[in-house]
Design an enzyme around this catalytic site. Structure first.
Site, short mmCIF file in Angstrom:
data_model
loop_
_atom_site.label_atom_id
_atom_site.label_comp_id
_atom_site.label_asym_id
_atom_site.label_seq_id
_atom_site.Cartn_x
_atom_site.Cartn_y
_atom_site.Cartn_z
N GLN A 8 10.02 62.98 -15.09
CA GLN A 8 9.39 62.29 -16.21
C GLN A 8 10.25 61.14 -16.75
O GLN A 8 9.89 60.52 -17.75
CB GLN A 8 9.00 63.28 -17.30
CG GLN A 8 10.14 63.89 -18.05
CD GLN A 8 9.67 65.06 -18.91
OE1 GLN A 8 9.25 66.09 -18.40
NE2 GLN A 8 9.73 64.90 -20.22
N ARG A 61 16.44 63.38 -29.43
CA ARG A 61 17.07 62.06 -29.33
C ARG A 61 17.64 61.58 -30.65
O ARG A 61 18.42 60.60 -30.67
CB ARG A 61 16.07 61.03 -28.81
CG ARG A 61 15.69 61.24 -27.35
CD ARG A 61 14.89 60.07 -26.82
NE ARG A 61 14.73 60.12 -25.36
CZ ARG A 61 13.68 60.67 -24.73
NH1 ARG A 61 12.70 61.20 -25.42
NH2 ARG A 61 13.64 60.67 -23.41
N MET A 67 11.51 65.42 -36.22
CA MET A 67 12.68 65.94 -35.49
C MET A 67 12.52 65.66 -34.00
O MET A 67 11.43 65.75 -33.45
CB MET A 67 12.81 67.42 -35.71
CG MET A 67 13.23 67.69 -37.13
SD MET A 67 13.94 69.31 -37.27
CE MET A 67 14.23 69.33 -39.03
N ASP A 86 4.47 65.38 -29.76
CA ASP A 86 4.22 64.63 -28.53
C ASP A 86 2.72 64.70 -28.27
O ASP A 86 2.25 65.43 -27.39
CB ASP A 86 5.03 65.25 -27.39
CG ASP A 86 6.52 65.21 -27.69
OD1 ASP A 86 7.15 64.21 -27.39
OD2 ASP A 86 7.02 66.19 -28.29
N LEU A 131 18.09 71.98 -28.67
CA LEU A 131 17.08 72.59 -29.54
C LEU A 131 17.31 72.25 -31.01
O LEU A 131 18.44 72.17 -31.48
CB LEU A 131 17.07 74.11 -29.35
CG LEU A 131 16.79 74.59 -27.92
CD1 LEU A 131 16.80 76.12 -27.88
CD2 LEU A 131 15.46 74.06 -27.39
N HIS A 132 16.20 72.08 -31.72
CA HIS A 132 16.25 71.79 -33.16
C HIS A 132 15.12 72.57 -33.83
O HIS A 132 14.43 73.37 -33.18
CB HIS A 132 16.15 70.29 -33.41
CG HIS A 132 14.99 69.63 -32.71
ND1 HIS A 132 13.67 69.90 -33.03
CD2 HIS A 132 14.93 68.74 -31.68
CE1 HIS A 132 12.86 69.19 -32.27
NE2 HIS A 132 13.61 68.49 -31.43
N GLY A 169 15.69 71.31 -23.95
CA GLY A 169 16.93 71.72 -24.60
C GLY A 169 17.32 70.80 -25.75
O GLY A 169 16.49 70.06 -26.26
N GLY A 222 12.21 71.80 -34.70
CA GLY A 222 10.88 71.63 -34.09
C GLY A 222 10.67 72.66 -32.98
O GLY A 222 9.66 73.37 -32.94
N HIS A 223 11.67 72.78 -32.10
CA HIS A 223 11.58 73.78 -31.03
C HIS A 223 11.53 75.20 -31.63
O HIS A 223 10.78 76.05 -31.17
CB HIS A 223 12.81 73.70 -30.12
CG HIS A 223 12.97 72.38 -29.41
ND1 HIS A 223 14.05 71.55 -29.65
CD2 HIS A 223 12.21 71.75 -28.48
CE1 HIS A 223 13.95 70.48 -28.88
NE2 HIS A 223 12.84 70.57 -28.17
P1 AMP Z 1 11.18 68.47 -25.71
O1 AMP Z 1 12.36 69.36 -25.60
O2 AMP Z 1 11.40 67.24 -26.51
O3 AMP Z 1 10.51 68.21 -24.38
O4 AMP Z 1 10.10 69.29 -26.55
C1 AMP Z 1 9.71 70.58 -26.19
C2 AMP Z 1 8.52 70.99 -27.04
O5 AMP Z 1 8.91 70.96 -28.42
C3 AMP Z 1 7.33 70.05 -26.91
O6 AMP Z 1 6.14 70.82 -26.93
C4 AMP Z 1 7.44 69.19 -28.14
O7 AMP Z 1 6.20 68.67 -28.57
C5 AMP Z 1 7.98 70.19 -29.15
N1 AMP Z 1 8.63 69.48 -30.24
C6 AMP Z 1 9.66 68.59 -30.16
N2 AMP Z 1 9.95 68.09 -31.38
C7 AMP Z 1 9.09 68.66 -32.25
C8 AMP Z 1 8.88 68.55 -33.65
N3 AMP Z 1 9.60 67.74 -34.41
N4 AMP Z 1 7.90 69.30 -34.21
C9 AMP Z 1 7.15 70.11 -33.44
N5 AMP Z 1 7.28 70.28 -32.12
C10 AMP Z 1 8.25 69.56 -31.53
#
Ligand code: AMP
Length: 291
Positions: free
Chosen positions: A70, A196, A193, A159, A42-43, A40, A45-46
């Protein structure tokens, strides 16, 4: 757009896993299902993962779950940003078919006993300071793969170590789905992005740029002919101020995440970096393409 668990669910006992199964039975047979797993906040990247899934799949399922397994003691589990209403707006705008909110008690009952470990891919880099991390990620991802049975699952290269762990688990356990890699989405000034990033105050936000800058500089050095990781690291991280508490800056093999003594031009490498800035832990990476 379907939201699970149903916001006003009367029988708490049914559980979101059971609801999910019945949704799948009704809606999903014979459809290509794409899964985007997130925590969540969300930005863009998501959103890039959701859009890719939208292009390639009939149904897009988005999961939002701040996964406790985690996070280690003293890490930012309770501080992790949670923005449910905003996330639902984004999911609607991106035409997601199903948003699923995980529930810790249901995902991990008291007598939960299973672990998933990939020691050779999880002990190094982030695993050194977060030894529990990839076991927690792989556990929740494997559970989600079983619950959703997606045809494709979308993960970001942001990641990178996580992505390699998930790809290897998928291969090793003969899981019947395709893991789709999605490129890193950056702010206009280069900062990767991350959910955090909202915890960075303006001064720390400026300091955080050191990470992406050092990676871009490292790639330049590589393109100019430098093959020695020690040299690359030294020159690239010379830019850091004392505000950057460096965890690691490592040049590793792309598939096995082993630290390299020399980068073979025909093979390339990936550079992964992690640092804490004003209490916020950030990671980033860059591919050194073969040349
Ligand atoms: P998270 O919510 O941080 O666990 O991320 C969920 C998914 O979004 C994971 O597959 C991350 O690698 C991907 N993600 C997070 N930030 C980015 C970003 N800046 N660019 C591309 N994918 C992202």
């Amino acid at each position: 757009m379907k939201i699970l668990p149903e916001p006003n669910r009367s029988d708490g006992a049914a559980g979101s896993a059971a609801e999910l199964r019945s949704w799948k039975r009704e809606i999903a047979p014979d459809k290509v299902v794409g899964l985007v797993a997130t925590m969540g906040a969300l930005h863009e990247g998501h959103r890039s993962l959701i859009r890719r899934a939208r292009q390639q799949c009939d149904l897009v399922a988005l999961t939002i779950f701040v996964n406790p397994t985690q996070f280690g003691p003293g890490e930012d589990y309770s501080n992790y940003p949670r923005t449910r209403d905003q996330d639902l707006e984004i999911a609607r705008a991106e035409e997601v078919d199903l948003v699923w909110f995980g529930n810790s008690d249901e995902m991990y009952p008291d007598d939960f006993a299973t672990r998933i470990e990939l020691p050779s891919l999880s002990a190094q880099l982030c695993g050194e300071s977060r030894p529990h991390f990839f076991a927690g990620v792989c556990l929740i991802v494997l559970k989600l793969f079983h619950l959703f049975e997606p045809d494709r699952a979308y993960f970001g290269e942001k990641d990178y170590q996580q992505l390699v762990n998930i790809e290897r688990m998928t291969r090793d356990l003969d899981l019947d789905l395709e893991v789709v890699r999605c490129p890193i989405v950056r702010e206009a000034d280069g900062l990767a992005m991350s959910s955090r990033n909202v915890n960075l105050n303006p001064a720390a936000r400026k300091e955080a740029l050191a990470l992406s800058r050092s990676l871009f500089r490292a790639r330049e050095l590589w393109m100019e002919g430098e093959e020695c990781p020690v040299q690359i690291r030294q020159q690239a991280t010379a830019l850091y101020s004392s505000a950057v508490e460096l965890d690691y800056f490592e040049v590793v093999d792309r598939d096995h995440l082993v630290a390299l003594e020399r980068i073979e031009p025909g093979r390339g490498a990936v550079i992964c970096v992690a640092a804490t800035i004003d209490g916020v832990r950030l990671i980033d990476n860059i591919q050194l393409e073969p040349r």
